[in-house]
Design a protein around this motif. Structure first.
Motif, PDB file in Angstrom:
ATOM      1  N   LEU A 196       0.921  -1.076  -0.302  1.00  0.00           N
ATOM      2  CA  LEU A 196       0.443  -0.075  -0.516  1.00  0.00           C
ATOM      3  C   LEU A 196       0.934   1.157  -0.063  1.00  0.00           C
ATOM      4  O   LEU A 196       2.145   1.488   0.705  1.00  0.00           O
ATOM      5  CB  LEU A 196      -0.637  -0.218   1.104  1.00  0.00           C
ATOM      6  CG  LEU A 196      -1.943   1.221   1.755  1.00  0.00           C
ATOM      7  CD1 LEU A 196      -2.894   1.278   0.061  1.00  0.00           C
ATOM      8  CD2 LEU A 196      -2.446   1.084   2.563  1.00  0.00           C
ATOM      9  N   LYS A 197       1.086   2.114  -1.388  1.00  0.00           N
ATOM     10  CA  LYS A 197       1.482   3.387  -0.669  1.00  0.00           C
ATOM     11  C   LYS A 197       0.510   3.870  -0.515  1.00  0.00           C
ATOM     12  O   LYS A 197      -0.780   4.442  -1.699  1.00  0.00           O
ATOM     13  CB  LYS A 197       1.683   3.349  -2.215  1.00  0.00           C
ATOM     14  CG  LYS A 197       2.839   4.869  -2.810  1.00  0.00           C
ATOM     15  CD  LYS A 197       3.871   4.861  -3.694  1.00  0.00           C
ATOM     16  CE  LYS A 197       4.420   5.997  -3.879  1.00  0.00           C
ATOM     17  NZ  LYS A 197       5.121   5.859  -5.519  1.00  0.00           N
ATOM     18  N   ALA A 198       1.061   5.236   0.381  1.00  0.00           N
ATOM     19  CA  ALA A 198       0.326   6.229   0.593  1.00  0.00           C
ATOM     20  C   ALA A 198       1.745   7.691   0.651  1.00  0.00           C
ATOM     21  O   ALA A 198       2.314   7.350   1.542  1.00  0.00           O
ATOM     22  CB  ALA A 198      -0.549   6.224   1.121  1.00  0.00           C
ATOM     23  N   ASN A 199       0.890   8.947   0.352  1.00  0.00           N
ATOM     24  CA  ASN A 199       1.346  10.461   1.535  1.00  0.00           C
ATOM     25  C   ASN A 199       3.178   9.961   0.659  1.00  0.00           C
ATOM     26  O   ASN A 199       3.454   9.945   1.828  1.00  0.00           O
ATOM     27  CB  ASN A 199       1.590  10.290   3.130  1.00  0.00           C
ATOM     28  CG  ASN A 199       0.022  10.669   3.351  1.00  0.00           C
ATOM     29  OD1 ASN A 199      -0.439  11.504   2.821  1.00  0.00           O
ATOM     30  ND2 ASN A 199      -0.820   9.329   3.831  1.00  0.00           N
ATOM     31  N   GLY A 200       4.078   8.939  -0.235  1.00  0.00           N
ATOM     32  CA  GLY A 200       5.451   9.422  -0.457  1.00  0.00           C
ATOM     33  C   GLY A 200       5.450   7.664  -0.147  1.00  0.00           C
ATOM     34  O   GLY A 200       7.284   7.903   0.116  1.00  0.00           O
ATOM     35  N   ARG A 201       4.957   6.927   0.734  1.00  0.00           N
ATOM     36  CA  ARG A 201       5.366   5.900   1.604  1.00  0.00           C
ATOM     37  C   ARG A 201       4.705   4.480   1.172  1.00  0.00           C
ATOM     38  O   ARG A 201       3.589   4.551   1.252  1.00  0.00           O
ATOM     39  CB  ARG A 201       5.578   6.039   3.006  1.00  0.00           C
ATOM     40  CG  ARG A 201       6.073   7.484   3.608  1.00  0.00           C
ATOM     41  CD  ARG A 201       6.202   7.352   5.182  1.00  0.00           C
ATOM     42  NE  ARG A 201       6.679   5.591   5.595  1.00  0.00           N
ATOM     43  CZ  ARG A 201       5.720   5.536   6.571  1.00  0.00           C
ATOM     44  NH1 ARG A 201       4.656   6.158   7.436  1.00  0.00           N
ATOM     45  NH2 ARG A 201       5.865   4.248   7.365  1.00  0.00           N
ATOM     46  N   THR A 202       6.053   3.680   1.420  1.00  0.00           N
ATOM     47  CA  THR A 202       4.872   2.415   0.523  1.00  0.00           C
ATOM     48  C   THR A 202       5.333   1.398   1.795  1.00  0.00           C
ATOM     49  O   THR A 202       6.313   1.056   2.616  1.00  0.00           O
ATOM     50  CB  THR A 202       5.389   1.501  -0.658  1.00  0.00           C
ATOM     51  OG1 THR A 202       5.255   2.470  -2.153  1.00  0.00           O
ATOM     52  CG2 THR A 202       5.260   0.545  -0.981  1.00  0.00           C
ATOM     53  N   VAL A 203       4.464   0.841   2.483  1.00  0.00           N
ATOM     54  CA  VAL A 203       3.880  -0.552   3.594  1.00  0.00           C
ATOM     55  C   VAL A 203       3.505  -2.049   2.695  1.00  0.00           C
ATOM     56  O   VAL A 203       3.019  -1.761   1.587  1.00  0.00           O
ATOM     57  CB  VAL A 203       3.865   0.169   4.525  1.00  0.00           C
ATOM     58  CG1 VAL A 203       4.252   0.742   4.854  1.00  0.00           C
ATOM     59  CG2 VAL A 203       2.289   0.203   4.587  1.00  0.00           C
ATOM     60  N   ASN A 204       3.348  -2.907   3.837  1.00  0.00           N
ATOM     61  CA  ASN A 204       3.069  -4.064   3.859  1.00  0.00           C
ATOM     62  C   ASN A 204       1.558  -4.030   4.326  1.00  0.00           C
ATOM     63  O   ASN A 204       1.471  -3.137   4.590  1.00  0.00           O
ATOM     64  CB  ASN A 204       4.103  -5.280   3.832  1.00  0.00           C
ATOM     65  CG  ASN A 204       3.964  -6.549   3.905  1.00  0.00           C
ATOM     66  OD1 ASN A 204       2.621  -7.240   2.897  1.00  0.00           O
ATOM     67  ND2 ASN A 204       4.274  -7.513   3.986  1.00  0.00           N
TER      68      ASN A 204
END
Length: 88
Positions: free
Chosen positions: A35-43
């Motif tokens: 999931l990518k949001a606000n310039g960051r990507t997380v699992n």
């Protein structure tokens, strides 16, 4: 790789309850789902990762999946986002 964008329209954004629903929806898939949001990507299989993004109303999120069941994983995320009325 499959990818889909969503605009978050819920006044509460993605808080703990819907974040848990999203994580639960993808945990059964073997694909890597992010999931990518606000310039960051997380699992997307990590509740702490999803919560750390602080997704609020008006945020565009991008869900990506890579693996043998990537298409099904993206569809599961879309079902949760629509069912929880998180966005479009």
């Amino acid at each position: 790789m499959e990818q889909k964008s969503f605009n978050i329209t819920s006044d509460s954004g993605i808080h703990a309850r819907p974040a848990t629903s999203l994580v639960n929806a993808v945990n059964s898939f073997t694909a890597d789902v992010n999931l990518k949001a606000n310039g960051r990507t997380v699992n997307l299989k990590s509740i702490m990762g999803v919560m750390s993004l602080g997704i609020s109303k008006g945020t565009t999120v991008v869900v990506t999946a890579e693996g043998s069941d990537e298409k099904d994983a993206i569809e599961a995320v879309e079902r949760v986002i629509l069912a929880e009325q998180l966005g479009e």
